[in-house]
Design a protein around this motif. Structure first.
Motif, short mmCIF file in Angstrom:
data_model
loop_
_atom_site.label_atom_id
_atom_site.label_comp_id
_atom_site.label_asym_id
_atom_site.label_seq_id
_atom_site.Cartn_x
_atom_site.Cartn_y
_atom_site.Cartn_z
N LEU A 18 -14.08 6.41 -75.79
CA LEU A 18 -15.45 6.88 -75.56
C LEU A 18 -16.12 7.30 -76.87
CD1 LEU A 18 -15.31 8.98 -72.26
CD2 LEU A 18 -15.92 6.58 -72.59
N LYS A 19 -15.31 7.95 -77.73
CA LYS A 19 -15.86 8.36 -79.02
C LYS A 19 -16.28 7.14 -79.82
CE LYS A 19 -13.75 12.34 -80.67
NZ LYS A 19 -12.54 12.81 -81.32
N SER A 20 -15.43 6.10 -79.80
CA SER A 20 -15.77 4.94 -80.61
C SER A 20 -16.99 4.20 -80.05
CB SER A 20 -14.57 4.00 -80.80
OG SER A 20 -14.07 3.64 -79.55
N THR A 32 -10.81 -2.40 -78.30
CA THR A 32 -9.56 -2.15 -77.57
C THR A 32 -9.74 -0.95 -76.64
OG1 THR A 32 -8.49 -2.87 -79.56
CG2 THR A 32 -7.07 -1.81 -77.92
N ALA A 33 -9.44 -1.14 -75.37
CA ALA A 33 -9.60 -0.07 -74.38
C ALA A 33 -8.24 0.24 -73.76
CB ALA A 33 -10.58 -0.53 -73.31
N LEU A 38 -8.59 -2.08 -67.88
CA LEU A 38 -8.63 -3.52 -68.11
C LEU A 38 -8.65 -4.29 -66.80
CD1 LEU A 38 -5.98 -3.82 -70.97
CD2 LEU A 38 -8.48 -3.55 -71.16
N SER A 39 -9.49 -5.31 -66.77
CA SER A 39 -9.54 -6.18 -65.59
C SER A 39 -8.79 -7.47 -65.92
CB SER A 39 -11.00 -6.47 -65.26
OG SER A 39 -11.12 -7.73 -64.65
N GLU A 95 -15.71 -0.15 -62.20
CA GLU A 95 -16.06 -1.22 -63.14
C GLU A 95 -14.94 -1.25 -64.18
OE1 GLU A 95 -19.13 -3.30 -63.15
OE2 GLU A 95 -17.54 -4.28 -64.22
N LYS A 96 -14.58 -2.44 -64.64
CA LYS A 96 -13.48 -2.56 -65.61
C LYS A 96 -13.93 -3.42 -66.77
CE LYS A 96 -10.21 -0.71 -62.91
NZ LYS A 96 -9.00 0.04 -63.07
N LYS A 97 -13.10 -3.47 -67.77
CA LYS A 97 -13.42 -4.30 -68.94
C LYS A 97 -12.84 -5.70 -68.72
CE LYS A 97 -13.09 -4.18 -73.96
NZ LYS A 97 -12.35 -5.42 -74.19
#
Ligand code: HCR
Length: 382
Positions: A18-20, A32-33, A38-39, A95-97
Protein backbone atom coordinates in the motif's frame (compact mmCIF):
# COMPACT_ATOMS: atom_id res chain seq x y z
CA UNK A 1 -5.24 -1.87 12.51
CA UNK A 2 -4.45 -2.55 8.91
CA UNK A 3 -5.92 -5.39 6.93
CA UNK A 4 -8.79 -7.15 8.72
CA UNK A 5 -9.05 -9.39 5.65
CA UNK A 6 -5.30 -9.96 5.31
CA UNK A 7 -3.78 -13.24 6.55
CA UNK A 8 -1.64 -12.38 9.62
CA UNK A 9 1.63 -13.48 7.98
CA UNK A 10 1.05 -11.13 5.02
CA UNK A 11 0.02 -7.97 6.93
CA UNK A 12 3.42 -6.34 6.74
CA UNK A 13 3.87 -7.06 3.04
CA UNK A 14 0.33 -5.67 2.42
CA UNK A 15 1.33 -2.52 4.34
CA UNK A 16 4.43 -2.05 2.21
CA UNK A 17 2.46 -2.77 -0.98
CA UNK A 18 0.00 0.00 0.00
CA UNK A 19 2.86 2.35 0.82
CA UNK A 20 4.46 1.73 -2.55
CA UNK A 21 1.25 2.30 -4.52
CA UNK A 22 0.60 5.52 -2.60
CA UNK A 23 3.80 7.01 -3.98
CA UNK A 24 3.49 5.53 -7.45
CA UNK A 25 1.45 6.18 -10.51
CA UNK A 26 1.53 4.23 -13.73
CA UNK A 27 1.55 0.53 -14.38
CA UNK A 28 0.19 -1.26 -11.30
CA UNK A 29 0.24 -4.61 -13.03
CA UNK A 30 4.01 -4.84 -12.80
CA UNK A 31 4.14 -4.35 -9.01
CA UNK A 32 4.78 -7.26 -6.68
CA UNK A 33 1.82 -7.85 -4.37
CA UNK A 34 1.36 -10.28 -1.46
CA UNK A 35 0.04 -13.73 -2.38
CA UNK A 36 -3.44 -13.41 -0.82
CA UNK A 37 -4.37 -10.68 -3.35
CA UNK A 38 -3.23 -12.56 -6.48
CA UNK A 39 -5.78 -13.83 -8.96
CA UNK A 40 -5.05 -16.88 -11.13
CA UNK A 41 -6.77 -15.22 -14.10
CA UNK A 42 -5.02 -13.13 -16.72
CA UNK A 43 -6.36 -9.79 -17.95
CA UNK A 44 -6.70 -11.31 -21.43
CA UNK A 45 -9.80 -13.12 -20.14
CA UNK A 46 -11.58 -9.91 -19.12
CA UNK A 47 -13.05 -9.00 -22.54
CA UNK A 48 -15.35 -12.01 -22.14
CA UNK A 49 -17.32 -9.89 -19.65
CA UNK A 50 -18.77 -8.01 -22.62
CA UNK A 51 -20.84 -10.96 -23.69
CA UNK A 52 -21.91 -12.95 -20.65
CA UNK A 53 -25.53 -12.18 -21.50
CA UNK A 54 -25.29 -13.18 -25.15
CA UNK A 55 -29.02 -12.85 -25.77
CA UNK A 56 -28.82 -9.11 -24.90
CA UNK A 57 -25.91 -8.71 -27.33
CA UNK A 58 -27.69 -10.49 -30.17
CA UNK A 59 -31.02 -8.72 -29.44
CA UNK A 60 -29.43 -5.45 -30.61
CA UNK A 61 -29.67 -6.78 -34.16
CA UNK A 62 -33.46 -7.15 -33.88
CA UNK A 63 -34.22 -3.49 -33.11
CA UNK A 64 -36.82 -1.91 -35.40
CA UNK A 65 -35.60 1.68 -35.22
CA UNK A 66 -32.46 3.70 -34.46
CA UNK A 67 -34.05 4.79 -31.20
CA UNK A 68 -34.80 1.23 -30.13
CA UNK A 69 -31.25 0.15 -31.14
CA UNK A 70 -29.74 2.80 -28.87
CA UNK A 71 -31.95 1.59 -26.01
CA UNK A 72 -30.90 -2.02 -26.56
CA UNK A 73 -27.21 -1.12 -26.78
CA UNK A 74 -27.48 0.79 -23.49
CA UNK A 75 -29.36 -2.10 -21.89
CA UNK A 76 -26.67 -4.58 -22.98
CA UNK A 77 -23.85 -2.24 -21.87
CA UNK A 78 -25.30 -1.62 -18.37
CA UNK A 79 -25.91 -5.38 -18.00
CA UNK A 80 -22.19 -6.11 -18.57
CA UNK A 81 -21.05 -3.90 -15.67
CA UNK A 82 -21.79 -6.40 -12.92
CA UNK A 83 -19.51 -8.98 -14.54
CA UNK A 84 -16.81 -6.47 -15.46
CA UNK A 85 -16.53 -4.90 -12.03
CA UNK A 86 -17.89 -7.21 -9.32
CA UNK A 87 -17.29 -10.77 -10.47
CA UNK A 88 -13.89 -11.18 -8.75
CA UNK A 89 -15.57 -10.23 -5.46
CA UNK A 90 -18.22 -12.88 -6.07
CA UNK A 91 -15.81 -15.58 -7.26
CA UNK A 92 -12.61 -14.83 -5.34
CA UNK A 93 -13.89 -12.96 -2.27
CA UNK A 94 -12.55 -9.52 -3.26
CA UNK A 95 -11.07 -7.69 -6.22
CA UNK A 96 -7.65 -9.25 -6.91
CA UNK A 97 -4.57 -8.51 -8.93
CA UNK A 98 -4.91 -10.31 -12.27
CA UNK A 99 -2.00 -12.01 -14.01
CA UNK A 100 -0.13 -9.51 -16.14
CA UNK A 101 -0.39 -10.84 -19.72
CA UNK A 102 2.70 -11.33 -21.87
CA UNK A 103 2.97 -9.79 -25.33
CA UNK A 104 1.17 -12.04 -27.81
CA UNK A 105 -0.93 -13.86 -25.19
CA UNK A 106 -4.21 -15.09 -26.67
CA UNK A 107 -7.66 -15.99 -25.44
CA UNK A 108 -10.35 -17.58 -27.63
CA UNK A 109 -13.88 -18.40 -26.62
CA UNK A 110 -17.46 -18.54 -27.80
CA UNK A 111 -21.09 -18.59 -26.71
CA UNK A 112 -22.98 -21.21 -28.67
CA UNK A 113 -26.07 -20.62 -30.74
CA UNK A 114 -29.09 -21.28 -28.53
CA UNK A 115 -32.68 -20.48 -29.54
CA UNK A 116 -31.66 -18.73 -32.74
CA UNK A 117 -29.46 -16.10 -31.08
CA UNK A 118 -26.49 -17.08 -33.29
CA UNK A 119 -23.00 -18.07 -32.14
CA UNK A 120 -20.80 -15.32 -30.71
CA UNK A 121 -17.01 -15.69 -30.98
CA UNK A 122 -14.33 -13.98 -28.95
CA UNK A 123 -10.71 -13.30 -29.98
CA UNK A 124 -8.37 -11.55 -27.52
CA UNK A 125 -4.70 -10.67 -27.95
CA UNK A 126 -2.27 -8.89 -25.66
CA UNK A 127 -0.96 -6.29 -28.06
CA UNK A 128 1.46 -4.54 -25.69
CA UNK A 129 3.22 -5.55 -22.49
CA UNK A 130 4.65 -2.18 -21.39
CA UNK A 131 2.17 -0.58 -20.96
CA UNK A 132 -0.27 -3.50 -20.85
CA UNK A 133 -2.84 -3.21 -23.66
CA UNK A 134 -5.42 -5.87 -24.49
CA UNK A 135 -7.28 -5.90 -27.83
CA UNK A 136 -10.49 -7.85 -28.45
CA UNK A 137 -12.97 -8.69 -31.16
CA UNK A 138 -16.38 -10.19 -30.41
CA UNK A 139 -18.61 -11.13 -33.29
CA UNK A 140 -22.01 -12.66 -33.85
CA UNK A 141 -21.87 -13.24 -37.62
CA UNK A 142 -25.39 -14.60 -37.97
CA UNK A 143 -26.78 -11.41 -36.41
CA UNK A 144 -24.32 -9.06 -38.12
CA UNK A 145 -22.94 -7.45 -34.96
CA UNK A 146 -19.35 -7.03 -33.81
CA UNK A 147 -17.52 -5.29 -30.99
CA UNK A 148 -13.91 -4.25 -31.44
CA UNK A 149 -11.96 -2.59 -28.67
CA UNK A 150 -8.80 -2.26 -26.67
CA UNK A 151 -8.18 -1.66 -23.02
CA UNK A 152 -5.35 -0.14 -20.99
CA UNK A 153 -5.27 1.60 -17.63
CA UNK A 154 -3.60 4.57 -15.99
CA UNK A 155 -3.59 4.41 -12.23
CA UNK A 156 -3.09 6.98 -9.51
CA UNK A 157 -3.72 7.09 -5.77
CA UNK A 158 -6.10 9.44 -3.98
CA UNK A 159 -7.60 9.52 -0.50
CA UNK A 160 -6.69 5.91 0.23
CA UNK A 161 -8.15 4.60 -3.05
CA UNK A 162 -6.61 3.62 -6.35
CA UNK A 163 -8.10 5.62 -9.23
CA UNK A 164 -8.04 3.81 -12.57
CA UNK A 165 -8.57 5.80 -15.73
CA UNK A 166 -9.46 3.46 -18.54
CA UNK A 167 -7.61 4.14 -21.77
CA UNK A 168 -9.10 2.88 -25.01
CA UNK A 169 -12.57 2.59 -26.40
CA UNK A 170 -14.84 0.06 -28.08
CA UNK A 171 -16.74 0.27 -31.35
CA UNK A 172 -19.91 -1.73 -31.82
CA UNK A 173 -20.94 -2.23 -35.44
CA UNK A 174 -24.41 -3.40 -36.45
CA UNK A 175 -25.18 -4.38 -40.05
CA UNK A 176 -28.68 -3.25 -40.88
CA UNK A 177 -31.00 -5.08 -43.32
CA UNK A 178 -30.93 -2.20 -45.85
CA UNK A 179 -27.13 -2.52 -46.26
CA UNK A 180 -26.52 0.39 -43.89
CA UNK A 181 -24.12 0.04 -40.96
CA UNK A 182 -24.71 1.67 -37.61
CA UNK A 183 -21.70 2.27 -35.39
CA UNK A 184 -21.56 3.03 -31.69
CA UNK A 185 -18.54 4.55 -29.95
CA UNK A 186 -18.41 3.26 -26.38
CA UNK A 187 -16.24 5.12 -23.88
CA UNK A 188 -15.27 3.51 -20.59
CA UNK A 189 -15.95 4.64 -17.01
CA UNK A 190 -13.39 5.65 -14.44
CA UNK A 191 -12.86 3.21 -11.54
CA UNK A 192 -12.08 3.72 -7.88
CA UNK A 193 -10.66 0.78 -5.97
CA UNK A 194 -11.84 1.11 -2.36
CA UNK A 195 -11.41 -1.15 0.66
CA UNK A 196 -7.63 -1.32 0.27
CA UNK A 197 -6.85 -0.60 3.91
CA UNK A 198 -8.82 -3.67 5.02
CA UNK A 199 -7.29 -5.87 2.36
CA UNK A 200 -10.65 -6.46 0.63
CA UNK A 201 -10.65 -4.23 -2.44
CA UNK A 202 -13.79 -3.60 -4.48
CA UNK A 203 -14.63 -1.35 -7.41
CA UNK A 204 -16.86 1.69 -7.55
CA UNK A 205 -17.49 3.41 -10.87
CA UNK A 206 -17.23 7.19 -11.13
CA UNK A 207 -17.87 10.11 -13.46
CA UNK A 208 -19.53 9.67 -16.84
CA UNK A 209 -19.23 7.42 -19.88
CA UNK A 210 -20.95 7.67 -23.28
CA UNK A 211 -22.34 5.61 -26.10
CA UNK A 212 -22.47 7.69 -29.26
CA UNK A 213 -24.32 6.25 -32.25
CA UNK A 214 -23.53 7.21 -35.83
CA UNK A 215 -27.26 8.06 -36.18
CA UNK A 216 -26.81 10.83 -33.60
CA UNK A 217 -28.56 9.11 -30.68
CA UNK A 218 -26.44 9.48 -27.53
CA UNK A 219 -26.46 7.71 -24.16
CA UNK A 220 -24.87 9.54 -21.24
CA UNK A 221 -24.26 7.39 -18.20
CA UNK A 222 -23.43 8.90 -14.83
CA UNK A 223 -22.04 6.68 -12.09
CA UNK A 224 -22.28 7.29 -8.37
CA UNK A 225 -21.45 5.35 -5.24
CA UNK A 226 -22.83 5.48 -1.72
CA UNK A 227 -24.42 8.75 -0.72
CA UNK A 228 -25.56 9.99 -4.16
CA UNK A 229 -28.75 9.51 -6.26
CA UNK A 230 -30.15 6.55 -4.33
CA UNK A 231 -27.57 6.64 -1.57
CA UNK A 232 -26.46 3.15 -2.61
CA UNK A 233 -23.28 1.66 -4.06
CA UNK A 234 -23.15 0.99 -7.80
CA UNK A 235 -25.82 3.56 -8.70
CA UNK A 236 -26.20 4.99 -12.16
CA UNK A 237 -28.42 7.32 -14.13
CA UNK A 238 -28.52 7.08 -17.92
CA UNK A 239 -30.08 9.53 -20.32
CA UNK A 240 -30.72 8.82 -24.00
CA UNK A 241 -31.01 11.92 -26.15
CA UNK A 242 -32.15 12.36 -29.76
CA UNK A 243 -29.84 13.41 -32.57
CA UNK A 244 -29.01 17.10 -32.20
CA UNK A 245 -30.85 17.50 -28.90
CA UNK A 246 -29.62 17.49 -25.35
CA UNK A 247 -33.09 16.83 -23.91
CA UNK A 248 -33.72 13.42 -22.43
CA UNK A 249 -35.86 11.11 -24.57
CA UNK A 250 -35.45 8.30 -22.02
CA UNK A 251 -34.04 8.26 -18.50
CA UNK A 252 -33.12 5.18 -16.51
CA UNK A 253 -31.96 4.90 -12.94
CA UNK A 254 -30.94 2.09 -10.67
CA UNK A 255 -28.13 -0.17 -9.54
CA UNK A 256 -25.97 -1.62 -12.28
CA UNK A 257 -25.30 -4.84 -10.32
CA UNK A 258 -29.01 -5.50 -9.63
CA UNK A 259 -31.88 -3.76 -11.44
CA UNK A 260 -32.81 -0.42 -12.97
CA UNK A 261 -36.01 1.24 -14.17
CA UNK A 262 -37.32 3.64 -16.75
CA UNK A 263 -38.09 6.63 -14.54
CA UNK A 264 -41.13 7.75 -16.58
CA UNK A 265 -42.95 4.43 -16.82
CA UNK A 266 -41.46 2.55 -13.87
CA UNK A 267 -40.81 -0.43 -16.19
CA UNK A 268 -37.77 -2.59 -15.47
CA UNK A 269 -34.88 -1.65 -17.78
CA UNK A 270 -32.03 -3.93 -16.68
CA UNK A 271 -32.08 -6.96 -14.40
CA UNK A 272 -28.86 -8.90 -13.86
CA UNK A 273 -30.02 -10.92 -10.88
CA UNK A 274 -30.27 -14.11 -12.93
CA UNK A 275 -27.14 -16.22 -13.59
CA UNK A 276 -24.88 -15.12 -16.42
CA UNK A 277 -23.39 -17.38 -19.06
CA UNK A 278 -19.61 -17.72 -18.90
CA UNK A 279 -17.66 -18.01 -22.11
CA UNK A 280 -17.00 -21.53 -23.47
CA UNK A 281 -13.37 -22.39 -24.14
CA UNK A 282 -11.43 -25.30 -25.65
CA UNK A 283 -9.67 -27.97 -23.60
CA UNK A 284 -6.16 -26.94 -22.48
CA UNK A 285 -4.73 -29.96 -24.33
CA UNK A 286 -5.99 -28.50 -27.62
CA UNK A 287 -4.66 -25.03 -26.90
CA UNK A 288 -1.64 -23.33 -28.36
CA UNK A 289 1.28 -22.44 -26.04
CA UNK A 290 0.33 -18.77 -26.30
CA UNK A 291 -3.23 -19.29 -25.11
CA UNK A 292 -3.66 -17.82 -21.67
CA UNK A 293 -4.99 -20.81 -19.71
CA UNK A 294 -2.27 -23.06 -21.12
CA UNK A 295 0.49 -20.47 -20.75
CA UNK A 296 -0.31 -19.69 -17.09
CA UNK A 297 -1.61 -23.10 -16.03
CA UNK A 298 1.13 -23.93 -13.49
CA UNK A 299 1.16 -20.41 -12.06
CA UNK A 300 -2.64 -20.49 -11.78
CA UNK A 301 -2.56 -23.94 -10.14
CA UNK A 302 0.01 -22.68 -7.60
CA UNK A 303 -2.13 -19.63 -6.75
CA UNK A 304 -5.34 -21.69 -6.50
CA UNK A 305 -3.71 -24.28 -4.24
CA UNK A 306 -1.85 -21.76 -2.09
CA UNK A 307 1.52 -23.06 -3.33
CA UNK A 308 3.05 -19.64 -3.94
CA UNK A 309 6.57 -20.93 -4.23
CA UNK A 310 5.66 -22.95 -7.34
CA UNK A 311 3.53 -20.06 -8.63
CA UNK A 312 6.41 -17.60 -8.42
CA UNK A 313 8.95 -20.09 -9.85
CA UNK A 314 6.66 -20.75 -12.85
CA UNK A 315 5.94 -17.03 -13.27
CA UNK A 316 9.71 -16.40 -13.28
CA UNK A 317 10.13 -18.94 -16.11
CA UNK A 318 7.55 -17.14 -18.26
CA UNK A 319 9.07 -13.73 -17.54
CA UNK A 320 12.64 -14.91 -18.30
CA UNK A 321 11.51 -16.46 -21.55
CA UNK A 322 9.89 -13.14 -22.48
CA UNK A 323 12.99 -11.13 -21.58
CA UNK A 324 15.13 -13.44 -23.72
CA UNK A 325 12.70 -13.12 -26.62
CA UNK A 326 12.86 -9.30 -26.50
CA UNK A 327 16.68 -9.43 -26.38
CA UNK A 328 16.80 -11.78 -29.38
CA UNK A 329 14.43 -9.51 -31.31
CA UNK A 330 16.57 -6.50 -30.52
CA UNK A 331 19.73 -8.30 -31.61
CA UNK A 332 18.07 -9.43 -34.84
CA UNK A 333 16.50 -6.00 -35.45
CA UNK A 334 13.04 -7.56 -35.64
CA UNK A 335 9.80 -6.78 -33.85
CA UNK A 336 7.08 -8.96 -32.43
CA UNK A 337 4.27 -9.36 -34.95
CA UNK A 338 0.70 -9.22 -33.76
CA UNK A 339 -1.41 -12.16 -34.83
CA UNK A 340 -4.96 -10.84 -35.02
CA UNK A 341 -4.76 -7.05 -34.76
CA UNK A 342 -3.12 -4.18 -36.57
CA UNK A 343 -2.20 -0.98 -34.77
CA UNK A 344 -3.30 2.32 -36.32
CA UNK A 345 -2.42 5.75 -34.96
CA UNK A 346 -5.86 7.23 -35.32
CA UNK A 347 -9.20 5.41 -35.35
CA UNK A 348 -11.38 7.01 -38.09
CA UNK A 349 -14.60 5.80 -36.42
CA UNK A 350 -13.54 7.26 -33.07
CA UNK A 351 -12.71 10.52 -34.83
CA UNK A 352 -16.03 10.72 -36.66
CA UNK A 353 -18.23 9.77 -33.71
CA UNK A 354 -16.00 11.56 -31.21
CA UNK A 355 -16.84 14.82 -33.04
CA UNK A 356 -20.57 14.30 -32.38
CA UNK A 357 -19.72 13.59 -28.75
CA UNK A 358 -17.12 16.37 -28.53
CA UNK A 359 -14.87 13.68 -27.11
CA UNK A 360 -11.68 14.69 -25.49
CA UNK A 361 -9.08 13.77 -26.81
CA UNK A 362 -10.26 14.23 -30.43
CA UNK A 363 -8.25 11.28 -31.76
CA UNK A 364 -7.17 7.93 -30.31
CA UNK A 365 -5.10 5.10 -31.65
CA UNK A 366 -6.64 1.65 -32.01
CA UNK A 367 -6.10 -1.99 -32.87
CA UNK A 368 -8.06 -3.17 -35.89
CA UNK A 369 -9.06 -6.81 -36.10
CA UNK A 370 -7.56 -8.57 -39.14
CA UNK A 371 -10.43 -11.06 -39.65
CA UNK A 372 -7.98 -13.94 -39.74
CA UNK A 373 -9.33 -16.35 -37.16
CA UNK A 374 -11.18 -19.08 -38.98
CA UNK A 375 -9.88 -22.33 -37.64
CA UNK A 376 -11.12 -22.66 -34.10
CA UNK A 377 -14.53 -21.60 -32.93
CA UNK A 378 -16.79 -24.36 -34.23
CA UNK A 379 -19.57 -22.80 -36.26
CA UNK A 380 -22.96 -24.00 -35.19
CA UNK A 381 -24.21 -26.79 -37.42
CA UNK A 382 -27.78 -26.77 -38.70
C1 HCR B 1 -7.55 -2.11 -12.53
C2 HCR B 1 -7.53 -3.64 -12.62
C3 HCR B 1 -7.02 -4.07 -14.00
C4 HCR B 1 -7.98 -3.64 -15.12
C5 HCR B 1 -9.41 -4.17 -14.92
C6 HCR B 1 -10.38 -3.67 -16.05
C7 HCR B 1 -10.36 -2.14 -16.15
C8 HCR B 1 -9.93 -4.30 -17.39
C9 HCR B 1 -10.93 -4.12 -18.51
C10 HCR B 1 -12.28 -4.72 -18.13
O1 HCR B 1 -13.20 -4.54 -19.18
C11 HCR B 1 -12.79 -4.08 -16.86
C12 HCR B 1 -11.78 -4.11 -15.75
C13 HCR B 1 -12.17 -4.51 -14.55
C14 HCR B 1 -11.29 -4.55 -13.34
O2 HCR B 1 -12.05 -4.10 -12.29
C15 HCR B 1 -9.95 -3.78 -13.53
C16 HCR B 1 -8.95 -4.27 -12.47
C17 HCR B 1 -9.24 -4.04 -11.00
C18 HCR B 1 -7.90 -4.24 -10.31
C19 HCR B 1 -6.82 -4.29 -11.41
C20 HCR B 1 -5.46 -3.69 -10.94
C21 HCR B 1 -4.36 -3.75 -11.99
C22 HCR B 1 -4.93 -4.49 -9.75
C23 HCR B 1 -4.89 -3.65 -8.51
C24 HCR B 1 -4.37 -4.44 -7.37
C25 HCR B 1 -5.28 -4.26 -6.18
C26 HCR B 1 -6.51 -5.13 -6.23
C27 HCR B 1 -4.51 -4.45 -4.96
Amino acid sequence: VIGEAVPPAQKSSWASFLKSIASFSGDLSSMTAPPFILSPISLTEFPAYWCERPELFSAIADARSDEERSMLVLKWFISTLKGQYTSRNEKLGSEKKPLNPVLGELFYGYWPDINGRGQTNLVVEQVSHHPPITAYYIENKAKGIALQGHSAQKTSFSGGSIIVKQIGHAILTVNLPNGRKEEFLITLPKLRIDGLWYGSPYIELCDTSYIQSSTGWLSTIEYKGKGYFSGKSHSFKAVISRPGSSNAAHTYEGLWHLTSKDIKTGAIFTDVTSPKEEVSTYPIEEQDDWETRRLWRWVAKGIREGDFETASKEKGKIENEQRQRRKDEQAAGTQWELKHFEHIDSDPIYERLGKLLKANPPTEDTYVYKHNYHDHPPQATA
